[in-house]
Design a protein around this motif. Structure first.
Motif, short mmCIF file in Angstrom:
data_model
loop_
_atom_site.label_atom_id
_atom_site.label_comp_id
_atom_site.label_asym_id
_atom_site.label_seq_id
_atom_site.Cartn_x
_atom_site.Cartn_y
_atom_site.Cartn_z
N LEU A 48 0.82 -1.21 0.00
CA LEU A 48 0.00 0.00 0.00
C LEU A 48 0.86 1.26 0.00
CD1 LEU A 48 -3.12 -0.33 2.27
CD2 LEU A 48 -2.99 0.30 -0.10
N LEU A 52 2.01 1.83 -3.42
CA LEU A 52 0.94 2.22 -4.33
C LEU A 52 0.54 3.67 -4.11
CD1 LEU A 52 -0.76 0.99 -6.48
CD2 LEU A 52 -2.30 0.15 -4.79
N VAL A 53 0.62 4.15 -2.87
CA VAL A 53 0.11 5.49 -2.60
C VAL A 53 1.17 6.56 -2.81
CG1 VAL A 53 -0.75 6.97 -0.76
CG2 VAL A 53 -1.70 4.73 -1.08
N LYS A 97 4.42 6.39 -4.33
CA LYS A 97 5.47 6.35 -5.35
C LYS A 97 4.93 6.88 -6.67
CE LYS A 97 8.64 4.68 -2.87
NZ LYS A 97 9.75 5.54 -2.49
N LEU A 154 4.52 1.29 -8.98
CA LEU A 154 3.11 1.04 -8.65
C LEU A 154 2.74 -0.41 -8.93
CD1 LEU A 154 1.23 4.17 -9.96
CD2 LEU A 154 2.04 3.70 -7.70
N VAL A 172 3.85 9.37 -13.19
CA VAL A 172 2.39 9.34 -13.20
C VAL A 172 1.81 10.73 -13.36
CG1 VAL A 172 0.46 8.99 -11.63
CG2 VAL A 172 2.06 7.20 -12.00
N ARG A 173 2.50 11.74 -12.86
CA ARG A 173 1.93 13.08 -12.94
C ARG A 173 2.07 13.68 -14.33
NH1 ARG A 173 4.14 15.21 -7.20
NH2 ARG A 173 3.42 13.34 -6.14
N ARG A 201 -1.01 12.90 -18.54
CA ARG A 201 -2.29 13.51 -18.23
C ARG A 201 -3.06 13.91 -19.46
NH1 ARG A 201 -2.80 15.54 -13.25
NH2 ARG A 201 -4.92 15.77 -13.93
N LYS A 257 -6.97 14.05 -19.56
CA LYS A 257 -7.78 14.90 -18.69
C LYS A 257 -8.08 16.24 -19.35
CE LYS A 257 -8.12 16.57 -14.00
NZ LYS A 257 -9.33 16.07 -13.46
N ASN A 261 -4.99 10.81 -10.62
CA ASN A 261 -3.81 10.05 -10.24
C ASN A 261 -4.28 8.87 -9.39
OD1 ASN A 261 -1.17 9.65 -10.03
ND2 ASN A 261 -0.73 11.53 -8.90
N SER A 283 -2.80 6.96 -7.33
CA SER A 283 -2.29 6.91 -5.97
C SER A 283 -3.15 7.72 -5.02
CB SER A 283 -0.86 7.44 -5.95
OG SER A 283 -0.16 6.93 -7.03
N VAL A 294 -6.25 5.74 -4.11
CA VAL A 294 -5.98 4.68 -3.13
C VAL A 294 -5.78 5.29 -1.75
CG1 VAL A 294 -4.41 2.83 -2.54
CG2 VAL A 294 -5.01 3.20 -4.88
N LEU A 295 -5.22 6.51 -1.71
CA LEU A 295 -5.06 7.19 -0.42
C LEU A 295 -6.43 7.47 0.20
CD1 LEU A 295 -3.09 8.39 1.53
CD2 LEU A 295 -3.18 10.50 0.28
#
Lengths: 114, 110, 347
Positions: free
Chosen positions: A18, A21-22, A24, A30, A106-107, A110, A113, B89, B91, B94-95
């Motif tokens: 977890l 996953l949250v 990184k 992930l 990940v950022r 996008r 969006k 995102n 993550s 999940v948070l």
């Protein structure tokens, strides 16, 4: 007390998964987080079927005695195979994203969006 | 025989089907008193633009998401908060999961 | 025999539908003319004669029926017919003129609520199939208005049904039950009276949005989007939509009269009419037409000349936040009505 150590291991695996996953940002990390959570859940399933002082549930030339519960072991095999399929699909999607964006942050992926 | 009876009302679809069929026939006959033909292939069949310049069809199309403008503008306070919460995102989602799960477990224990 | 009874029912439906169609169209156009005349006098001008809407329909039948090149022809021509046919089919379930409805065991209030969506939906589909950007914007605004006003309408219907359930009636949504127990007889104190008055006020405000009249006129705004949904309609299809508007006015006013004022004049003993005579029927029908005229006056004409047009986000805000909370307050007053009176010892 010694019989609680596998449960602590399961909790540690799921928590580390977890965390990955949250917090990184790299996509591969992930995926590794998801793998860790899955491994923890599979281990939990097998641990639930253990009886005290039991042997492996195999009939041929067994020394006799109480056998541990075989049904969760069969279901865990199915679960592991499902996990393999999910991880394969995730990794192929990550390869496609890397090919299109050139980055694995990940950022930065996008474009859907805006 | 065909009536549906809920606990507090009833409805018979066959009666409504006959009624709307009869009304449809009546209105069709009424409409046929009007004039059917028009001059095709003249200026009449172009869309009415009230003097604005006409572009090609892709630029003049109104997006379907325009429907939501009325709702998002009137409930602006709610939607700015929600839009900031949805970052796209995984993550972060999940948070949120973990936080709400922790709150549930706390309520369960206490 | 079953065959005889079935054929008698079918004959009754067919003749009844033709009868209410003629009644709805005639009186709808007549009320439209009266509404235009009164609003003109309120605005300091003379206005058209009362039979002007009949002349409008007659003139529309003479005009050409243009189908634009970007439109889908079969939807464009089919949808006005469906809207008007569905609006006429509501009238067979309502007790018109104080008489019992033509099909009193065929439909209830929930069915009428569903069928009221049909004319607006026909307008929306017609607007989307017109192929002009003005029509698409108008259709989207009509959809948003429909979503907005359904919320207070549902709360009003449910509070009336809840009050009847508490009185112990069964089949609370059936119109014969609602007409048989007028709600003003069921209140036990001032709190219930205030609650029902709030619900009546909200239903009077929901009516112009259903009929697309000013101030909730954004789908058909003549000055902003050049006619809105109906920009490409002309000739006999536009006449069908005009008639739909007229008949729906009569339907909405009838629903308000049936829900809140279902009294009959011939039941008053001081007029000395024996029930069942033709004079009693005539008095009932005239009283009903007068009630419908008063409802149309307050809900359509007065609001129309007093307030300017609202924007679509103002319409959504008006129906979802103040009016919904107000109707919930009315529902709470109705629920606390008997309880407070028992507590205060005045029941």
């Amino acid at each position: 007390m010694i019989y609680n150590i596998p449960y602590i291991a399961v909790a540690a695996l799921v928590l580390i998964g977890l965390y990955a996953l949250v917090f990184k940002r790299n996509l591969i990390k992930l995926v590794i987080g998801v793998v860790l959570i899955e491994s923890g859940v599979n281990l939990f399933l097998i641990i639930l079927g253990y009886r005290e002082e039991s042997i492996a549930p195999i009939y041929t030339s067994s020394p006799g005695g109480v056998m541990s519960f075989p049904v969760p072991q069969a279901l865990t095999l199915t679960s592991i195979v499902i996990g393999v399929a999910v991880i394969a699909l995730m990794l192929s999607l990550v390869i496609h994203i890397y090919r299109h964006y050139g980055t694995l942050d990940v950022r930065k992926v996008r474009r859907l969006k805006e | 025989m065909f009536t549906v009876e809920t606990g507090s009302g009833f409805w018979n679809p066959i009666i409504w089907a006959i009624a709307i069929f009869v009304a449809f026939l009546l209105i069709y006959i009424l409409r046929s008193f009007g004039k059917k033909e028009y001059k095709k292939d003249t200026e009449q069949i172009k869309s009415f633009l009230s003097g604005n310049p006409e572009y090609e069809k892709e630029k003049m199309h109104v997006k379907a998401s325009n429907l939501y403008w009325g709702f998002t503008t009137s409930l602006k306070g709610l939607y700015t908060i929600l839009r900031r919460m949805h970052t796209g995102n995984t993550s972060d989602y999940v948070l949120w999961f973990v936080i709400i799960l922790a709150i549930f477990l706390l309520i369960e224990v206490l | 025999m079953a065959i005889l009874e079935t054929s008698e029912t079918v004959l009754r439906i067919i003749l009844g539908t033709v009868g209410v169609a003629i009644f709805g169209i005639l009186f709808g156009l007549l009320y439209k003319g009266i509404d235009r005349k009164i609003s003109a006098h309120m605005q300091g001008r003379i206005g058209p004669p009362i039979i002007q809407p009949f002349r409008d329909v007659k003139k529309l039948f003479v005009k050409e029926n243009i189908v634009p090149e970007n439109a889908i022809p079969w939807i464009f021509n089919l949808v006005p017919l469906l809207g008007l046919a569905a609006t006429i089919s509501i009238l067979i379930y309502l007790p018109i003129g104080g008489l019992s409805p033509i099909m009193s065991w065929g439909g209830d209030l929930i069915l009428i609520l569903y069928l009221l969506i049909f004319p607006s939906l026909a307008l929306v589909i017609g607007g989307f199939s017109s192929g002009s950007p003005y029509a698409i914007v108008g259709a989207q605004r009509e959809m948003a208005t429909m979503i907005a006003y359904e919320f207070p309408l549902a709360i009003i219907i449910i509070s009336l049904a809840w009050k009847l359930t508490q009185m112990g009636s069964e089949n609370v949504f059936a119109l014969s039950t609602i007409v048989g127990n007028p709600i003003w007889n069921n209140i036990t104190g001032p709190l219930g009276f205030i609650g029902f008055a709030i619900l009546l006020l909200i239903l009077v405000i929901v009516t112009p949005a259903e009929l697309s009249k000013i101030p909730f006129d954004a789908p058909e705004a003549e000055t902003e989007i050049a006619g809105g949904l109906l920009v490409e309609y002309s000739g006999r299809n536009l006449a069908m939509f005009y008639l739909t508007d007229a008949v729906k006015t009569v339907v909405m006013a009838s629903i308000i009269v049936v829900l809140f004022f279902p009294y009959n004049l011939s039941n008053l003993p001081l007029l000395g009419l024996e029930s069942g005579s033709y004079l009693a029927y005539a008095a009932d029908i005239i009283f009903y037409l007068l009630k419908v005229f008063l409802v149309i006056l307050f809900s359509v004409t007065l609001i129309r000349v007093a307030i300017a047009r609202l924007k679509i986000d103002q319409i959504v805000y008006t129906y979802w936040i103040p009016l919904t909370l107000l109707s919930l307050v009315g529902l709470i007053f109705i629920m606390w009505d008997g309880f407070i009176m028992n507590v205060l010892g005045l029941a």
